[in-house]
Scaffold this active site. Structure first.
Site, PDB file in Angstrom:
ATOM      1  N   HIS A 109      -1.167 -12.461   8.759  1.00  0.00           N
ATOM      2  CA  HIS A 109      -0.063 -12.983   8.175  1.00  0.00           C
ATOM      3  C   HIS A 109       0.349 -14.476   8.739  1.00  0.00           C
ATOM      4  O   HIS A 109       0.058 -14.584  10.030  1.00  0.00           O
ATOM      5  CB  HIS A 109       1.025 -11.967   8.597  1.00  0.00           C
ATOM      6  CG  HIS A 109       2.488 -12.391   7.812  1.00  0.00           C
ATOM      7  ND1 HIS A 109       2.773 -12.179   6.718  1.00  0.00           N
ATOM      8  CD2 HIS A 109       3.597 -13.111   8.157  1.00  0.00           C
ATOM      9  CE1 HIS A 109       4.118 -12.815   6.262  1.00  0.00           C
ATOM     10  NE2 HIS A 109       4.393 -13.188   7.396  1.00  0.00           N
ATOM     11  N   LEU A 136       0.720  -1.156  -0.038  1.00  0.00           N
ATOM     12  CA  LEU A 136      -0.150   0.156   0.147  1.00  0.00           C
ATOM     13  C   LEU A 136       0.815   1.077  -0.023  1.00  0.00           C
ATOM     14  O   LEU A 136       2.105   1.228   0.626  1.00  0.00           O
ATOM     15  CB  LEU A 136      -1.012  -0.030   1.299  1.00  0.00           C
ATOM     16  CG  LEU A 136      -2.053  -1.226   1.305  1.00  0.00           C
ATOM     17  CD1 LEU A 136      -2.796  -1.187   2.647  1.00  0.00           C
ATOM     18  CD2 LEU A 136      -3.009  -0.896   0.118  1.00  0.00           C
TER      19      LEU A 136
END
Ligand code: GRF
Length: 201
Positions: free
Chosen positions: A108, A92
């Site tokens: 994650h 991002l």
């Protein structure tokens, strides 16, 4: 119900876990929109099946900051208060992160800060750790580096392959992601430096 936006590039099993939690009234919010940069992503089908607006935007040939600002516009247009990354395979831009300060979560497949980046389960298996797991964290400018909200450990067994380990870690991801979303949306997370503390009720 607070609106959540989900960004996903692939299979979307974590998106599904969030959809299922919302249906069971266990998410503390509703998924208002799912955005993908991959037209064929199964995540988009999962959204459509659940009656959630599913938006595809092609990032190819676009400048990152400009593409991300378009996503910000889509998410803001739905009043999104929390952005959940669910297998979103793009970094991002700073502008995107600043548009939702402290309001972007990622899941994650390792116990961060160990094994950031791609193929974390294989990294852990190859390294020979005996315990790995799943992490939900706030997203900052770095790679998988933001403050940790929740983790669940998963043992690494002698008989494991990277694939069997990844499957068990994925089950842990599906358990902790909806719980972390709920805590954040309920305003129960307090951040002290890098530490994310959960307020008792
Ligand atoms: C998950 O392992 C997640 O931890 C990682 O990407 C994978 C996405 O899987 N960030 P899915 O698309 O949610 O099934």
């Amino acid at each position: 119900m607070k609106p959540i936006g989900v960004l996903a590039s692939g299979r979307g099993s974590n998106l599904q876990a969030l959809i299922d939690a919302a249906a069971a009234n266990a998410l503390g919010g509703r998924i208002a929109v799912v955005v993908s940069n991959v037209e064929s992503a199964p995540a988009l089908d999962r959204a459509r099946r659940a009656g959630i607006p599913a938006v595809f935007r092609d990032h190819r040939g676009r400048k990152r900051e400009e593409f991300d600002q378009e996503l910000v516009g889509i998410l803001r247009g739905q009043g999104v208060e929390l952005v959940c990354l669910a297998g979103y395979l793009r970094i991002l831009s700073p502008g995107f992160i600043q548009a939702f300060p402290g309001r972007i979560l990622n899941v994650h497949p390792s116990l961060l800060p160990a094994f950031p980046g791609l193929e974390a389960q294989r990294q852990a298996w190859e390294h020979g750790v005996k315990v790995s797991g799943a992490t939900v964290h706030l997203v900052d400018q770095g790679l998988d580096s933001g403050p940790i909200v929740m983790q669940e450990t998963v043992p690494v067994l002698d008989a494991d392959t990277p694939e069997t380990l990844a499957r068990r870690i994925l089950e842990a991801e599906h358990r902790i992601y909806p719980r972390a979303v709920r805590l954040l949306l309920e305003g129960r997370l307090r951040i002290e430096g890098r530490r994310v503390l959960v307020e008792a009720w």
